[in-house]
Design a protein around this motif. Structure first.
Motif, PDB file in Angstrom:
ATOM      1  N   PHE A 113       8.377  38.659  26.218  1.00  0.00           N
ATOM      2  CA  PHE A 113       8.861  39.974  26.221  1.00  0.00           C
ATOM      3  C   PHE A 113       9.639  40.225  27.477  1.00  0.00           C
ATOM      4  O   PHE A 113      10.629  40.921  27.459  1.00  0.00           O
ATOM      5  CB  PHE A 113       7.537  40.967  26.163  1.00  0.00           C
ATOM      6  CG  PHE A 113       7.307  41.166  24.824  1.00  0.00           C
ATOM      7  CD1 PHE A 113       8.037  41.688  23.923  1.00  0.00           C
ATOM      8  CD2 PHE A 113       5.846  41.297  24.551  1.00  0.00           C
ATOM      9  CE1 PHE A 113       7.745  41.923  22.551  1.00  0.00           C
ATOM     10  CE2 PHE A 113       5.275  41.527  23.232  1.00  0.00           C
ATOM     11  CZ  PHE A 113       6.207  41.776  22.251  1.00  0.00           C
ATOM     12  N   ALA A 114       9.426  39.553  28.493  1.00  0.00           N
ATOM     13  CA  ALA A 114      10.012  39.883  29.934  1.00  0.00           C
ATOM     14  C   ALA A 114      11.193  39.056  29.999  1.00  0.00           C
ATOM     15  O   ALA A 114      12.085  39.627  30.923  1.00  0.00           O
ATOM     16  CB  ALA A 114       9.123  39.436  30.882  1.00  0.00           C
ATOM     17  N   VAL A 165      -7.334  38.842  22.203  1.00  0.00           N
ATOM     18  CA  VAL A 165      -6.317  39.140  22.962  1.00  0.00           C
ATOM     19  C   VAL A 165      -6.356  40.708  23.115  1.00  0.00           C
ATOM     20  O   VAL A 165      -7.092  41.551  22.379  1.00  0.00           O
ATOM     21  CB  VAL A 165      -4.889  39.143  21.741  1.00  0.00           C
ATOM     22  CG1 VAL A 165      -4.408  37.928  21.480  1.00  0.00           C
ATOM     23  CG2 VAL A 165      -5.234  39.837  20.247  1.00  0.00           C
ATOM     24  N   THR A 166      -5.412  41.253  23.996  1.00  0.00           N
ATOM     25  CA  THR A 166      -5.644  42.662  24.381  1.00  0.00           C
ATOM     26  C   THR A 166      -3.879  43.132  24.588  1.00  0.00           C
ATOM     27  O   THR A 166      -3.251  42.518  25.393  1.00  0.00           O
ATOM     28  CB  THR A 166      -6.262  43.004  25.676  1.00  0.00           C
ATOM     29  OG1 THR A 166      -5.732  42.303  26.879  1.00  0.00           O
ATOM     30  CG2 THR A 166      -7.713  42.874  25.456  1.00  0.00           C
ATOM     31  N   ALA A 167      -3.704  44.333  24.066  1.00  0.00           N
ATOM     32  CA  ALA A 167      -2.254  44.697  24.437  1.00  0.00           C
ATOM     33  C   ALA A 167      -2.298  45.250  25.577  1.00  0.00           C
ATOM     34  O   ALA A 167      -1.149  44.901  26.166  1.00  0.00           O
ATOM     35  CB  ALA A 167      -2.294  46.234  23.713  1.00  0.00           C
ATOM     36  N   PHE A 168      -3.333  45.451  26.489  1.00  0.00           N
ATOM     37  CA  PHE A 168      -3.251  45.720  27.963  1.00  0.00           C
ATOM     38  C   PHE A 168      -2.790  44.744  28.837  1.00  0.00           C
ATOM     39  O   PHE A 168      -1.903  44.600  29.487  1.00  0.00           O
ATOM     40  CB  PHE A 168      -4.279  46.373  28.283  1.00  0.00           C
ATOM     41  CG  PHE A 168      -4.584  46.276  29.792  1.00  0.00           C
ATOM     42  CD1 PHE A 168      -3.693  47.330  30.548  1.00  0.00           C
ATOM     43  CD2 PHE A 168      -5.103  45.399  30.740  1.00  0.00           C
ATOM     44  CE1 PHE A 168      -3.493  47.344  31.828  1.00  0.00           C
ATOM     45  CE2 PHE A 168      -5.208  45.645  32.154  1.00  0.00           C
ATOM     46  CZ  PHE A 168      -4.352  46.318  32.710  1.00  0.00           C
ATOM     47  N   GLY A 169      -3.217  43.198  28.428  1.00  0.00           N
ATOM     48  CA  GLY A 169      -2.920  42.206  28.895  1.00  0.00           C
ATOM     49  C   GLY A 169      -1.551  41.579  28.832  1.00  0.00           C
ATOM     50  O   GLY A 169      -0.895  41.397  29.691  1.00  0.00           O
ATOM     51  N   VAL A 170      -1.015  41.981  27.462  1.00  0.00           N
ATOM     52  CA  VAL A 170       0.483  41.849  27.354  1.00  0.00           C
ATOM     53  C   VAL A 170       1.070  42.691  27.942  1.00  0.00           C
ATOM     54  O   VAL A 170       2.383  42.293  28.786  1.00  0.00           O
ATOM     55  CB  VAL A 170       0.642  41.939  25.729  1.00  0.00           C
ATOM     56  CG1 VAL A 170       2.116  41.769  25.400  1.00  0.00           C
ATOM     57  CG2 VAL A 170      -0.014  40.764  25.025  1.00  0.00           C
ATOM     58  N   GLN A 175       5.028  43.141  32.627  1.00  0.00           N
ATOM     59  CA  GLN A 175       5.468  44.041  33.739  1.00  0.00           C
ATOM     60  C   GLN A 175       5.486  43.050  34.977  1.00  0.00           C
ATOM     61  O   GLN A 175       6.509  43.040  35.703  1.00  0.00           O
ATOM     62  CB  GLN A 175       4.557  45.139  34.153  1.00  0.00           C
ATOM     63  CG  GLN A 175       4.328  46.219  33.362  1.00  0.00           C
ATOM     64  CD  GLN A 175       5.534  47.217  33.439  1.00  0.00           C
ATOM     65  OE1 GLN A 175       6.437  46.760  32.667  1.00  0.00           O
ATOM     66  NE2 GLN A 175       5.613  48.053  34.389  1.00  0.00           N
ATOM     67  N   TYR A 176       4.542  42.176  34.993  1.00  0.00           N
ATOM     68  CA  TYR A 176       4.550  41.253  36.415  1.00  0.00           C
ATOM     69  C   TYR A 176       5.736  40.447  36.316  1.00  0.00           C
ATOM     70  O   TYR A 176       6.442  40.025  37.290  1.00  0.00           O
ATOM     71  CB  TYR A 176       3.138  40.543  36.386  1.00  0.00           C
ATOM     72  CG  TYR A 176       3.233  39.780  37.632  1.00  0.00           C
ATOM     73  CD1 TYR A 176       2.810  40.457  38.637  1.00  0.00           C
ATOM     74  CD2 TYR A 176       3.302  38.520  37.556  1.00  0.00           C
ATOM     75  CE1 TYR A 176       2.721  39.464  39.974  1.00  0.00           C
ATOM     76  CE2 TYR A 176       3.231  37.839  38.817  1.00  0.00           C
ATOM     77  CZ  TYR A 176       2.876  38.299  39.916  1.00  0.00           C
ATOM     78  OH  TYR A 176       2.818  37.696  41.093  1.00  0.00           O
ATOM     79  N   LEU A 177       5.814  39.897  35.237  1.00  0.00           N
ATOM     80  CA  LEU A 177       6.631  38.494  34.981  1.00  0.00           C
ATOM     81  C   LEU A 177       8.054  39.023  34.994  1.00  0.00           C
ATOM     82  O   LEU A 177       8.942  38.297  35.373  1.00  0.00           O
ATOM     83  CB  LEU A 177       6.395  37.808  33.668  1.00  0.00           C
ATOM     84  CG  LEU A 177       5.075  36.945  33.563  1.00  0.00           C
ATOM     85  CD1 LEU A 177       4.986  36.247  32.330  1.00  0.00           C
ATOM     86  CD2 LEU A 177       5.168  35.925  34.924  1.00  0.00           C
ATOM     87  N   SER A 178       8.597  40.081  34.633  1.00  0.00           N
ATOM     88  CA  SER A 178       9.892  40.687  34.506  1.00  0.00           C
ATOM     89  C   SER A 178      10.318  40.495  35.993  1.00  0.00           C
ATOM     90  O   SER A 178      11.548  40.442  36.318  1.00  0.00           O
ATOM     91  CB  SER A 178       9.874  41.994  34.076  1.00  0.00           C
ATOM     92  OG  SER A 178       9.339  42.930  34.395  1.00  0.00           O
ATOM     93  N   SER A 179       9.549  41.029  36.976  1.00  0.00           N
ATOM     94  CA  SER A 179       9.960  41.052  38.324  1.00  0.00           C
ATOM     95  C   SER A 179       9.630  39.681  39.274  1.00  0.00           C
ATOM     96  O   SER A 179      10.437  39.558  40.289  1.00  0.00           O
ATOM     97  CB  SER A 179       9.205  42.187  39.151  1.00  0.00           C
ATOM     98  OG  SER A 179       7.927  42.133  39.111  1.00  0.00           O
TER      99      SER A 179
END
Lengths: 292, 308
Positions: A113-114, A165-170, A175-179
């Motif tokens: 996603f990122a 799996v959790t949607a929150f984890g994704v 968020q983290y990886l995109s930056s």
């Protein structure tokens, strides 16, 4: 190192105290905070006190406030009375596998996603995030029907699989990886002939480590403390710690020492994790990363 | 690596990797999530429109009858009242206390980490453990709370037996567990408030309290909205605390007169001790709608906190 920092801060404090910094904490602030601290600790301390006495001590007036010598005897009783050993093992198994899976799959999906471009990306991401706000209880009946159809009721699969799996984890990893990962780094890797899977393994996973640690920590604690769904789908014969604890407390018994020993046993692993990694946990909450 | 591949084939593999592999990476999430997350959500709507008892193979389509039954169900209204009462009694003091604790933690402190860990500790312990401990503390005969009341000359209270007293006790569990967590959220937000705002206020002679009320609170408005909404969503789903507060039975009735049975607990009772899955699903959907509405109302109210 903590002491050094504290000392340095102490010196700063003294240097600025004389009128320069009115936002330094005074006596009343410390008094109030110590009171809050004691209030936070007391119930847990008290359960330890009860767990280390025999039952006669519990009914005494005034109440006993110091630990006694019966803790190990009580622990033995807990393991004799209920399937507590099995429950501990089950909880470690459930929390461990859920944690590994959530971190791995969240990082994989977060990477896509990122950093990757594909059709339907935004729609899918919004769909995933939107579901984080839906109450868990809404789906509990059909989930139970599903588990019954699969023949999983009473088995650990019923607790593990829905937690994988959790949607929150994704959301968090996206968020983290995109930056955290510069696009140039990935492009350079591609020019060198890396497949996306190799990029994931050699670039993304190492870079994701800080966020993965926080996510893993929270997932483990949440899985360890989870109560409602395991209560619904598991049996007292094959419980997690929380389910064992609740059945221990809901027998027709006033064996407070026994019940609160179980409580202490259920808290110990999580408090140990918290004591060791509390800074990361606090950092995770303070960075606004962790909701609910 | 194999370097003997021909040019076109390699380009094709590259294209496939770039275009196709993202789907592989998100597939585990969506497959699992679809089966154990989305499907149950949608299926609840269907189940709620049937007369579905686990012990009875006949599953008739009854349309909105379950919802109509719910509206005429005194136990449901009782549970809704209890839920709102416990939610109000826990959320309001909790968030106010969290604001003041955060304000204190935001000063220059020694042993900063110790205080932060201390206030967060209740949050990392499990609901089950905490509730069991509090149920003993609020015990009628040997509970420490009643002992303390006696010390200051007050009569002991049978916490479990009364409506208000049981709501207060259950709210205490929630407050104890969540105040520190919210304080840390507020603290994070406070640390982004520009220091010169406070300096200017001090030059104007504003007291600590005025600074707190006129600067900190308005600047924290988005965070306050966030915590209020999250607490509402959590508060309306409360199950474990009222279930375990009724010590010694494991009954989902929330006290002998249902004096502290919440909507979540009623759902559990209907679903997993009566096995009325259709009716329980209707409760689940109704609860979800109530939560959405309450979250919106909450949002609207908290947004009105004046900014200076």
């Amino acid at each position: 190192m903590a002491t050094v920092t504290a000392v340095r801060r102490g010196l700063n404090l003294r240097a600025v105290r004389h009128g320069l910094n009115p936002r330094g904490a005074g006596f009343w602030t410390y008094a109030a905070l110590v009171a809050v601290l004691l209030g936070s600790l007391f119930p847990i301390y008290w359960s330890l006190v009860v767990a280390s006495h025999d039952n006669d001590a519990i009914a005494s007036v005034p109440p006993v406030l110091t630990p006694g010598g019966h803790l190990f005897e009580n622990i033995t009783r807990v393991f004799d009375t209920t399937a507590f050993g099995q429950a501990m093992f089950n909880s470690f198994l459930v929390s461990g596998s859920v944690t590994v899976s959530v971190v791995l799959f969240s990082t994989l999906a977060g990477f896509a996603f990122a950093k990757l471009r594909f059709r339907g990306r935004n729609v899918l991401l919004v769909m995933a995030i939107a579901t984080t706000t839906v109450p868990q209880q809404l789906g509990i009946i059909p989930l139970y029907i599903l588990m019954a159809e699969l023949g999983w009721t009473g088995k650990l699969e019923a607790v593990i699989v829905p937690g994988l799996v959790t949607a929150f984890g994704v959301f968090l990893m996206t968020q983290y990886l995109s930056s955290a990962i510069p696009d140039e780094l990935l492009e350079a890797g591609r020019i060198d002939g890396c497949s996306t899977l190799r990029l994931f393994w050699h670039v993304v996973l190492p870079a994701a480590r800080p966020a993965a640690a926080v996510l893993g920590l929270f997932t483990f604690m949440q899985a360890w403390n989870d109560f409602f769904w395991p209560l619904v789908v598991l049996t007292p014969e094959n419980p997690t710690v929380q389910v064992a604890l609740s059945s221990l407390a809901s027998g027709y018994t006033t064996d407070y020492a026994l019940v609160l020993t179980g409580t202490v046993l259920a808290i110990v692993p999580i408090v140990a994790v918290f004591a060791a990694l509390g800074r990361q946990i606090i950092g995770g909450i303070m960075s606004g990363a962790i909701k609910g | 690596m194999t370097s003997v591949r021909s040019g076109p084939r390699r380009r094709w593999a590259y294209q496939l990797d770039v275009k196709g592999s993202p789907y592989l990476y998100i597939a585990p999430f969506f497959l699992l999530f679809g089966v154990v997350g989305m499907f149950p959500l949608l299926y609840t709507a269907y189940v709620s429109l049937t007369d579905w008892n686990l012990l009875d193979p006949a599953r008739e389509w009854v349309g909105p009858a379950n919802y109509a039954g719910l509206l005429a169900d005194d136990y449901f209204w009782n549970a809704l009242f209890n839920t709102v009462s416990i939610w109000l009694l826990s959320t309001v003091p909790q968030l106010l206390a969290a604001l003041f604790i955060a304000h204190m933690l935001n000063r220059r402190l020694r042993a900063r980490t110790l205080f932060r860990m201390g206030v967060l500790l209740p949050n990392v312990t499990s609901i089950v453990a905490v509730t069991i401990i509090f149920a003993q503390l609020f015990g009628r005969d040997f509970g420490m709370v009643n002992w303390a009341l006696d010390l200051v000359g007050l009569d002991p209270i049978d916490w479990q037996a009364g409506t208000l007293s049981s709501h207060v006790a259950i709210s205490m569990i929630v407050i104890w567990r969540w105040t520190g967590y919210n304080a840390l959220i507020y603290l994070a937000a406070m640390q982004t408030v520009p220091e010169d705002l406070y300096e200017a206020a001090r030059l104007d002679g504003a007291s600590q309290f005025t600074q707190f009320w006129k600067i900190t609170v308005p600047m924290l408005r988005p965070t306050i909205i966030f915590t209020a909404v999250v607490s509402t969503i959590g508060g309306f789903q409360i199950i474990a605390e009222p279930l375990l507060f009724q010590a010694g039975t494991g009954n989902p009735t929330g006290g002998s007169d249902r004096q502290f049975q919440t909507v979540g607990l009623y759902l559990y009772e209907q679903g997993f001790s009566m096995y009325e899955f259709g009716y329980a699903s209707a409760i689940a959907w109704t609860l979800c709608m109530i939560i959405v509405v309450m979250a919106l109302v909450n949002f609207a109210i908290t947004r009105r906190i004046r900014s200076s």
